[in-house]
Design a protein around this motif. Structure first.
Motif, mmCIF file in Angstrom:
data_model
loop_
_atom_site.group_PDB
_atom_site.id
_atom_site.type_symbol
_atom_site.label_atom_id
_atom_site.label_comp_id
_atom_site.label_asym_id
_atom_site.label_seq_id
_atom_site.Cartn_x
_atom_site.Cartn_y
_atom_site.Cartn_z
ATOM 1 N N THR A 4 19.605 12.393 -39.596
ATOM 2 C CA THR A 4 19.319 12.682 -41.054
ATOM 3 C C THR A 4 20.479 14.136 -41.767
ATOM 4 O O THR A 4 21.522 13.451 -41.118
ATOM 5 N N LEU A 5 20.850 13.530 -42.777
ATOM 6 C CA LEU A 5 22.094 13.935 -43.935
ATOM 7 C C LEU A 5 21.302 15.196 -44.261
ATOM 8 O O LEU A 5 20.778 15.931 -44.458
ATOM 9 N N VAL A 6 23.306 15.969 -44.052
ATOM 10 C CA VAL A 6 23.240 16.958 -43.970
ATOM 11 C C VAL A 6 24.663 17.632 -45.275
ATOM 12 O O VAL A 6 25.254 16.990 -44.717
ATOM 13 N N ARG A 7 23.736 18.142 -45.857
ATOM 14 C CA ARG A 7 25.061 18.722 -47.232
ATOM 15 C C ARG A 7 25.829 19.519 -46.452
ATOM 16 O O ARG A 7 25.876 20.333 -46.493
ATOM 17 N N TYR A 8 27.311 19.149 -46.991
ATOM 18 C CA TYR A 8 28.748 20.264 -46.233
ATOM 19 C C TYR A 8 28.494 20.871 -47.100
ATOM 20 O O TYR A 8 28.438 21.005 -48.380
ATOM 21 N N ASN A 9 28.982 22.255 -47.147
ATOM 22 C CA ASN A 9 28.658 23.549 -48.371
ATOM 23 C C ASN A 9 29.499 24.403 -47.413
ATOM 24 O O ASN A 9 29.583 24.790 -46.697
ATOM 25 N N PRO A 10 31.087 24.293 -48.440
ATOM 26 C CA PRO A 10 32.325 24.679 -48.167
ATOM 27 C C PRO A 10 32.370 26.317 -47.735
ATOM 28 O O PRO A 10 32.506 27.476 -47.236
ATOM 29 N N PHE A 11 31.557 26.633 -48.637
ATOM 30 C CA PHE A 11 30.960 28.023 -48.931
ATOM 31 C C PHE A 11 30.836 29.055 -47.411
ATOM 32 O O PHE A 11 30.698 29.948 -47.020
ATOM 33 N N ARG A 12 29.704 28.202 -47.374
ATOM 34 C CA ARG A 12 28.855 28.518 -45.961
ATOM 35 C C ARG A 12 30.045 29.200 -44.673
ATOM 36 O O ARG A 12 30.059 29.816 -44.111
ATOM 37 N N GLU A 13 30.629 28.148 -44.968
ATOM 38 C CA GLU A 13 31.722 28.099 -43.946
ATOM 39 C C GLU A 13 32.960 29.652 -44.239
ATOM 40 O O GLU A 13 32.938 31.046 -43.591
ATOM 41 N N MET A 14 32.834 29.809 -45.087
ATOM 42 C CA MET A 14 33.663 30.877 -45.530
ATOM 43 C C MET A 14 32.343 31.785 -45.313
ATOM 44 O O MET A 14 33.259 33.159 -45.394
ATOM 45 N N ASP A 15 31.449 32.014 -45.926
ATOM 46 C CA ASP A 15 30.673 32.893 -45.347
ATOM 47 C C ASP A 15 30.450 33.998 -44.200
ATOM 48 O O ASP A 15 30.330 34.720 -43.964
ATOM 49 N N ILE A 16 30.545 32.706 -43.549
ATOM 50 C CA ILE A 16 30.664 32.765 -41.825
ATOM 51 C C ILE A 16 31.556 33.673 -41.633
ATOM 52 O O ILE A 16 31.497 34.992 -40.528
ATOM 53 N N LEU A 17 32.533 33.026 -42.014
ATOM 54 C CA LEU A 17 34.480 33.999 -41.532
ATOM 55 C C LEU A 17 34.342 35.098 -42.146
ATOM 56 O O LEU A 17 35.195 36.324 -41.136
ATOM 57 N N GLN A 18 33.823 36.034 -43.203
ATOM 58 C CA GLN A 18 33.871 36.984 -44.161
ATOM 59 C C GLN A 18 33.023 37.645 -42.797
ATOM 60 O O GLN A 18 33.637 39.124 -42.729
ATOM 61 N N HIS A 19 31.915 37.818 -42.772
ATOM 62 C CA HIS A 19 30.677 38.213 -41.795
ATOM 63 C C HIS A 19 31.883 38.271 -40.042
ATOM 64 O O HIS A 19 31.547 39.574 -39.698
ATOM 65 N N GLN A 20 32.823 37.358 -39.987
ATOM 66 C CA GLN A 20 33.383 37.471 -39.037
ATOM 67 C C GLN A 20 34.333 38.428 -38.716
ATOM 68 O O GLN A 20 34.691 39.859 -38.674
ATOM 69 N N LEU A 21 34.903 38.464 -39.604
ATOM 70 C CA LEU A 21 36.475 39.724 -39.669
ATOM 71 C C LEU A 21 35.353 40.730 -40.772
ATOM 72 O O LEU A 21 36.458 41.856 -39.963
ATOM 73 N N ASN A 22 34.581 40.881 -41.433
ATOM 74 C CA ASN A 22 33.783 41.984 -41.312
ATOM 75 C C ASN A 22 33.775 42.894 -39.943
ATOM 76 O O ASN A 22 33.527 44.106 -39.891
ATOM 77 N N HIS A 23 32.617 42.448 -38.925
ATOM 78 C CA HIS A 23 32.126 42.574 -37.841
ATOM 79 C C HIS A 23 33.472 43.402 -36.958
ATOM 80 O O HIS A 23 33.430 44.359 -36.341
#
Length: 144
Positions: A4-23
């Protein structure tokens, strides 16, 4: 085999990083708040007494409860602090409330009926005279 092809979304990675920093920052803010609730203490010992100094800025002596047993000190209180400033018709008010409790074990037994306390400029000084059996305590050491 199907891939299955999964489209890479760099903004998703940034969202995860932002969530981790907020936590991370939320946890550190909670930890700092808890540390501020517990007063800092300094203990020293002489041949005659144990001296205990606690930092309790912004507290009234009436809001402190100090109890001394022969081998420990329990200090509790409630901080009720309000800072109010007025500048050019703008009023700024900050409140800080909170209860604290701290039990400090003592390195020697004390005579709790002769404890003296002094509270000045946010510093509580306790002088805890040692019990008679502690003052002249001599221990014989056997050489083996």
């Amino acid at each position: 085999m199907v891939m299955t092809l999964v489209r890479y979304n760099p903004f998703r990675e940034m969202d995860i990083l932002q969530h981790q920093l907020n936590h991370l920052f939320d946890e550190s803010r909670l930890t700092v708040g808890k540390q501020n609730a517990i007063p800092a203490a300094e203990i020293s010992e002489t041949e005659e007494a144990i001296h205990l100094k606690l930092e309790l800025p912004g507290m009234n002596k009436e809001d402190l409860d100090i109890q001394v047993s022969k081998n420990g000190v329990s200090i509790s209180g409630e901080r009720k602090e309000e800072n109010k400033t007025e500048n050019n018709g703008v009023t700024r008010t900050e409140f800080r409330y909170g209860k604290f409790s701290r039990v400090i074990p003592l390195p020697a037994h004390v005579d709790n009926s002769h404890v003296t306390a002094e509270y000045k400029d946010g510093i509580l000084n306790l002088t805890l005279p040692k019990a008679e059996e502690e003052k002249n305590k001599v221990v014989k050491v056997q050489v083996g």
